[in-house]
Design an enzyme around this catalytic site. Structure first.
Site, PDB file in Angstrom:
ATOM      1  N   GLU A 251       8.071  15.324  72.462  1.00  0.00           N
ATOM      2  CA  GLU A 251       7.162  15.543  73.672  1.00  0.00           C
ATOM      3  C   GLU A 251       6.966  16.536  74.238  1.00  0.00           C
ATOM      4  O   GLU A 251       5.541  16.978  74.758  1.00  0.00           O
ATOM      5  CB  GLU A 251       7.675  14.309  74.543  1.00  0.00           C
ATOM      6  CG  GLU A 251       6.955  14.038  75.757  1.00  0.00           C
ATOM      7  CD  GLU A 251       5.648  13.211  75.531  1.00  0.00           C
ATOM      8  OE1 GLU A 251       5.568  12.731  74.439  1.00  0.00           O
ATOM      9  OE2 GLU A 251       5.232  12.779  76.725  1.00  0.00           O
ATOM     10  N   ASP A 252       7.956  17.362  74.499  1.00  0.00           N
ATOM     11  CA  ASP A 252       7.797  18.717  75.361  1.00  0.00           C
ATOM     12  C   ASP A 252       7.849  20.074  74.528  1.00  0.00           C
ATOM     13  O   ASP A 252       7.759  20.999  75.284  1.00  0.00           O
ATOM     14  CB  ASP A 252       9.038  18.560  76.359  1.00  0.00           C
ATOM     15  CG  ASP A 252       8.995  17.216  77.261  1.00  0.00           C
ATOM     16  OD1 ASP A 252       7.946  16.720  77.257  1.00  0.00           O
ATOM     17  OD2 ASP A 252      10.254  17.019  77.686  1.00  0.00           O
TER      18      ASP A 252
ATOM     19  N   HIS B  90      15.444  14.381  71.277  1.00  0.00           N
ATOM     20  CA  HIS B  90      14.642  13.370  71.908  1.00  0.00           C
ATOM     21  C   HIS B  90      13.639  13.856  72.597  1.00  0.00           C
ATOM     22  O   HIS B  90      12.590  13.231  72.598  1.00  0.00           O
ATOM     23  CB  HIS B  90      15.734  12.316  72.604  1.00  0.00           C
ATOM     24  CG  HIS B  90      15.754  12.659  74.068  1.00  0.00           C
ATOM     25  ND1 HIS B  90      17.017  13.328  74.286  1.00  0.00           N
ATOM     26  CD2 HIS B  90      15.040  12.380  75.037  1.00  0.00           C
ATOM     27  CE1 HIS B  90      17.057  13.370  75.726  1.00  0.00           C
ATOM     28  NE2 HIS B  90      15.931  12.856  76.163  1.00  0.00           N
TER      29      HIS B  90
ATOM     30  N   ASP C  84      36.561 -11.119  95.212  1.00  0.00           N
ATOM     31  CA  ASP C  84      36.997 -10.257  94.284  1.00  0.00           C
ATOM     32  C   ASP C  84      36.465  -8.825  94.209  1.00  0.00           C
ATOM     33  O   ASP C  84      36.063  -8.195  93.469  1.00  0.00           O
ATOM     34  CB  ASP C  84      36.694 -10.941  92.915  1.00  0.00           C
ATOM     35  CG  ASP C  84      34.954 -11.361  93.150  1.00  0.00           C
ATOM     36  OD1 ASP C  84      34.522 -10.979  94.187  1.00  0.00           O
ATOM     37  OD2 ASP C  84      34.562 -12.044  92.028  1.00  0.00           O
TER      38      ASP C  84
END
Ligand code: MN
Length: 734
Positions: free
Chosen positions: A79-80, A75, A262
Site C-alpha cells: 500500500e505505502d 503488511h 464483579d
C-alpha cells in the site's frame, strides 16, 4: 535505533520458543520493510518501520505461524511503498503475498458511520473479503497498534478511528474470541470517544487501587493456602475488570461504581479440567457463592470457544468478587481465541492433506462460529446480523460515495443500479467498475466500486434482455414493473397475438373461444378491469396464454356437451310419464329422472350430501345443477319452473362430499379444541376450520369436512350441539 533493538528482541523470542527456527525469511522481510519505508515517519516522528515491527512482534506473541508474522512485517509495503504485488510474490512466494494482499484490500474499505446497517454490512464484508482468517488476525493486530499510538493524531481522526474500531473491529475480535485484543481496543475507544467518563472512572478506580489490591492480595493468599493443602499447583491472578465493560455495566444498570459486583475478579489457572472443579469446590467452601451467578462454560462453551468456570462469591468484609477458573489451554483460547484454535489445528494435521484443505477447515470453523452466534446468550450483540453464509451467497460493493450495498452473488451493475434507486436503474446506460467501463452482464465482486452511467433521454429504458441478466429479485420486479407500465399498448398487441397463436395451436378458431360470458369470470378471478388488462399481462409474460386458453376451451367443450339443452328439456318432457329406466349414476351419485348421461354438478352454494332432500335445475349449457330443496337459491330459481327437474340420490355411491357447517357459541377458549377432538374421533377428514369472535362476544366457527353420507354429518352435528356453550350448529349456504 530503537526499532532495530525491538526486532532483535523479536528474533530472540522466537528462538527461545524454537531454537531450530529458520528466521531468514523474517529477516529478509525486515530488511525490505526497513529500506522501503525508509523515508516515512509515523505521526509520532518515529521511523515508520517501528509499526510493522510491533505488529510482527504482537503476532509472534500470539504464537501465529511464520507466514503471518512475516506478512505482519510486510503488511504496509504494497500500500505505502513502490513494491508491487508481483515483486513481493517473487521475493516471498504466494502464501505471504496472499496474506499481505488480503490486508491491503481490507485497508481500502472506506468507512462511513451513516447508519447501523452500514456497520453491519462492513463487518460482513470484512469477513467475506478476508478469505483467510489470518488476514483478519493481522488486521486486528495492526489496528490495535494504531490505536495504542492514537495520541499523535488530531482529535477528528481520533474520533473517527475510535468509532470505526468500536463498530467494526471489536465485534470482529469478539466473534473470533480474541478477548485480550477486544478489551484493549474497547478501552482505547472509550478513552477517545467518552473522555470525561473515561477519566472519571480511571480516577475513581485509581483512588481505590491500593485498597483493592490489598483486598485481592488477601483473598489470593487465603486461596493459595487451601490449594497448597490440596496439593494443587495453580497460577493465581487478580485484576479489576477492563474500564469499558465497567462503564457499560454502570450505564446499563444505572449504577455507581461501588454498586458493581464483579468489579474485582480473580483468576485461577490449573493444568486439568478435573482440577478446575476441585478448585471450584474449595473456593465455594471458603466463601459464600452468590446464588444464580455460577456458570459452567467448560461443560457448555460459548460459541466463540470460550471455556471457564465463573462464580461470584461474597468475600471478606462482605465485598463480592468474581472467580474464573480454567486450564492453561482454555486460558490461551480465552485470550487469543481463533488464533489459538488455529495453532492447535496445525499441530493435529501434520502430514495430512495439503494446505488448502487445512485452511478450508479453518474457514469452515469460522462459518460454524458465525452460524452459531444465534445461540449466544446476549441477544443484544450482533447475533442475528452475523448469521449468514458469508462466503457464498452475497457480494458487497461500494457506491462512489463509499456506501456498501449487499447484493446476491452473481449480481450485475444492473442489480446494483436498481438497489440504489428505481429511477437509476431505469435510466442506466452503462457502468464503471473500479473506474473501468464494464458490460452490463459483468459479475460484481466483493470490494468493487461501482458507478452507474445514466441518460436523461426519454427514449431510454430497461431492455427485456435485462430480465435474463439480473440476479436480484428486486431488480427483476422493478424491470417488470417498468414494462408493464411503459409498454402497455405494445403488450396488449403482443398479448392478442400470443392468444390467437395459442388458440390456433390448440385447434380452435378465435371466435369459438373468445366469448364475453367466458372471459368475464376470468377477468374477475384475476382482478382485471378489462380484456385489455388481461392481454397486457399476457403480452408481458406474467400469465401464460396457454393457461387462459385452457380455461376458455373447457367452457367451450362444456357448452357443446351439456348443450343440447333444448334437446334435454324436450327429453324431460317426453319422459315425464314414462317409467324410470335402470339407473345410471354419475360420480356424484345422482340420478336424474328420465335422463341418462347428462352432465350433473352439485351446487357449491349448499353442498348437498346423500340423505339431503334435493332438486335439479337445468342450467344454460352446463347440465343439471343439484341443490338442497331448502337452499334459498332454489326459491328464486323455481320461478322459472320448467327448468326444475327431479333428481334423487343413488342407493350406493362411492363419492365423498364436502360440507360446510357453522357453529355459533359463547366465547370459550377450549371450544375449538373440543370440536377438533370430536372430529378426530369421528374420523371425518377436516378440510378447513376457521374461528372468529363477533363484537358481542359470540364465537363463530366455520368448519369444512368431508363425508360420504348424511348420517355421518348428523351424528357429528349432534355431538357438537351437545357441547357446553354451543348455541347453534347449521349447514352453511353461500
Ligand atoms: Mn499498518
Amino acid at each position: 535505533m530503537e526499532y532495530v533493538e525491538q526486532f532483535e528482541a523479536l528474533r530472540e523470542n522466537l528462538k527461545k520458543k524454537n531454537p531450530n527456527i529458520d528466521l531468514s525469511v523474517l529477516e529478509k522481510a525486515f530488511n525490505i520493510a526497513d529500506s522501503m519505508h525508509k523515508d516515512q515517519k509515523r505521526k509520532s516522528g518515529e521511523p515508520f518501520v517501528i509499526h510493522p515491527v510491533a505488529v510482527a512482534t504482537m503476532l509472534a506473541d500470539m504464537d501465529m505461524d511464520m507466514p503471518s508474522i512475516v506478512a505482519g512485517m510486510l503488511h504496509d509495503v504494497i500500500e505505502d511503498t513502490p513494491v508491487t504485488t508481483d515483486e513481493m510474490r517473487e521475493m516471498f512466494g504466494d502464501e505471504i503475498t496472499y496474506l499481505v494482499d488480503g490486508v491491503t484490500k481490507l485497508k481500502r474499505i472506506p468507512y462511513s458511520t451513516k447508519e447501523e446497517l452500514q456497520a453491519e454490512n462492513l463487518r460482513k464484508m470484512f469477513l467475506s473479503m478476508a478469505s483467510d482468517i489470518r488476514v483478519i488476525v493481522i488486521k486486528l493486530v495492526d489496528r490495535l497498534h494504531n490505536m495504542r499510538t492514537l495520541q499523535y493524531m488530531n482529535t477528528d481522526s481520533q474520533i473517527t478511528k475510535a468509532r470505526e474500531t468500536l463498530e467494526i473491529y471489536t465485534p470482529l475480535a469478539h466473534r473470533l474470541g480474541m478477548t485480550k485484543i477486544k478489551w484493549e481496543l474497547e478501552d482505547l475507544c472509550f478513552k477517545y470517544l467518552e473522555p470525561e467518563y473515561y477519566n472519571n472512572l480511571v480516577t475513581q478506580i485509581t483512588q481505590r487501587r491500593d485498597q483493592q489490591e490489598a483486598y485481592i492480595k488477601k483473598v489470593l493468599e487465603a486461596i493459595r493456602g487451601k490449594l497448597d493443602e490440596a496439593n494443587i499447583t495453580a497460577f493465581l491472578d487478580g485484576r479489576p475488570k477492563h474500564f469499558y465493560s465497567i462503564h457499560k455495566k454502570m450505564i446499563a444498570q444505572n449504577k455507581a461504581l461501588n454498586q458493581i459486583y464483579d468489579l474485582l475478579a480473580i483468576r485461577v489457572i490449573v493444568d486439568t479440567v478435573q482440577e478446575c472443579y476441585t478448585v471450584l469446590g474449595i473456593i465455594h467452601e471458603m466463601y459464600t457463592p452468590m446464588p444464580g451467578r455460577f456458570k459452567d462454560y467448560i461443560a457448555m462453551p460459548k460459541p466463540n470457544m470460550y471455556q471457564s468456570l465463573h462464580t461470584t462469591l461474597i468475600g471478606p468484609d462482605g465485598q463480592p468478587f468474581e472467580a474464573q477458573i480454567r486450564t492453561w489451554e482454555m486460558h490461551k483460547t480465552a485470550e487469543i481465541g481463533i488464533a489459538a484454535h488455529w495453532k492447535y489445528k496445525e499441530k493435529g494435521s501434520k502430514g495430512g492433506s495439503g494446505k488448502t484443505s487445512e485452511y478450508d477447515g479453518k474457514l469452515e470453523w469460522v462459518r460454524n462460529l458465525l452460524d452459531n452466534q444465534k445461540e449466544i446468550e446476549d441477544p443484544d450483540e450482533f447475533a442475528q446480523t452475523f448469521k449468514m453464509d458469508l462466503f457464498t451467497d452475497e457480494v458487497f460493493v461500494f457506491t462512489p460515495k463509499g456506501d456498501v450495498k449487499c447484493l446476491p452473488k452473481g449480481s450485475t451493475p444492473i442489480d446494483f443500479a436498481y438497489a440504489i434507486h428505481t429511477a437509476v436503474g431505469n435510466k442506466m446506460v452503462g457502468a464503471r467498475v473500479n473506474g473501468e467501463i464494464k458490460p452490463l452482464n459483468h459479475k460484481l465482486r466483493t470490494g468493487d466500486f461501482v458507478e452507474i452511467i445514466t441518460s436523461q433521454s426519454q427514449n431510454n429504458g430497461p431492455s427485456r434482455d435485462w430480465l435474463n441478466i439480473v440476479k436480484s429479485s428486486e431488480a427483476k420486479s422493478k424491470i417488470r414493473q417498468w414494462f408493464k407500465k411503459e409498454c402497455r399498448d405494445e403488450n396488449i398487441e403482443r398479448g392478442r397475438e400470443i392468444i390467437e397463436r395459442e388458440i390456433k395451436k390448440q385447434g380452435y378458431k378465435y371466435d369459438q373461444l373468445i366469448k364475453n360470458e367466458w372471459i368475464e369470470p376470468i377477468l374477475k378471478k384475476y382482478k382485471f378491469l378489462s380484456y385489455d388488462d388481461l392481454l397486457n399481462v399476457i403480452g408481458f409474460g406474467d400469465i401464460s396464454a396457454q393457461k387462459i386458453v385452457n380455461i376458455l376451451r373447457e367452457e367451450y367443450v362444456k357448452s357443446i356437451s351439456g348443450s343440447k339443452e333444448e334437446e334435454l328439456l324436450a327429453k324431460m318432457e317426453s319422459n315425464k310419464n314414462k317409467k324410470e329406466k335402470p339407473k345410471q349414476t354419475s360420480d356424484h351419485g345422482i340420478i336424474v329422472k328420465g335422463v341418462e348421461n347428462c352432465l350433473v354438478r352439485l351446487s357449491r352454494c349448499c353442498n348437498p350430501v346423500p340423505g339431503d332432500s334435493i332438486v335439479g335445475y337445468v342450467t344454460r349449457g352446463r347440465g343439471v345443477s343439484v341443490h338442497r330443496t331448502d337452499c334459498p337459491n332454489v326459491v328464486s330459481m323455481s320461478e322459472t319452473e320448467n327448468r326444475m327437474i327431479d333428481v334423487r340420490w343413488a342407493e350406493k355411491s362411492k363419492s365423498t362430499y364436502i360440507v360446510d357447517i357453522c357453529i355459533q357459541a359463547i366465547d370459550n377458549s377450549t371450544l375449538l379444541l373440543q370440536i377438533a377432538k370430536l372430529i378426530a374421533e369421528s374420523k371425518l377428514p377436516m378440510k378447513a376450520i376457521n374461528a372468529r369472535t363477533t363484537r358481542d362476544n359470540y364465537e363463530l366457527i366455520d368448519l369444512t369436512i368431508e363425508i360420504t353420507d348424511r348420517s355421518e354429518l348428523d351424528k357429528l352435528v349432534k355431538k357438537i350441539s351437545g357441547l357446553e356453550n354451543v348455541l347453534d350448529v347449521s349447514r352453511t349456504v353461500k
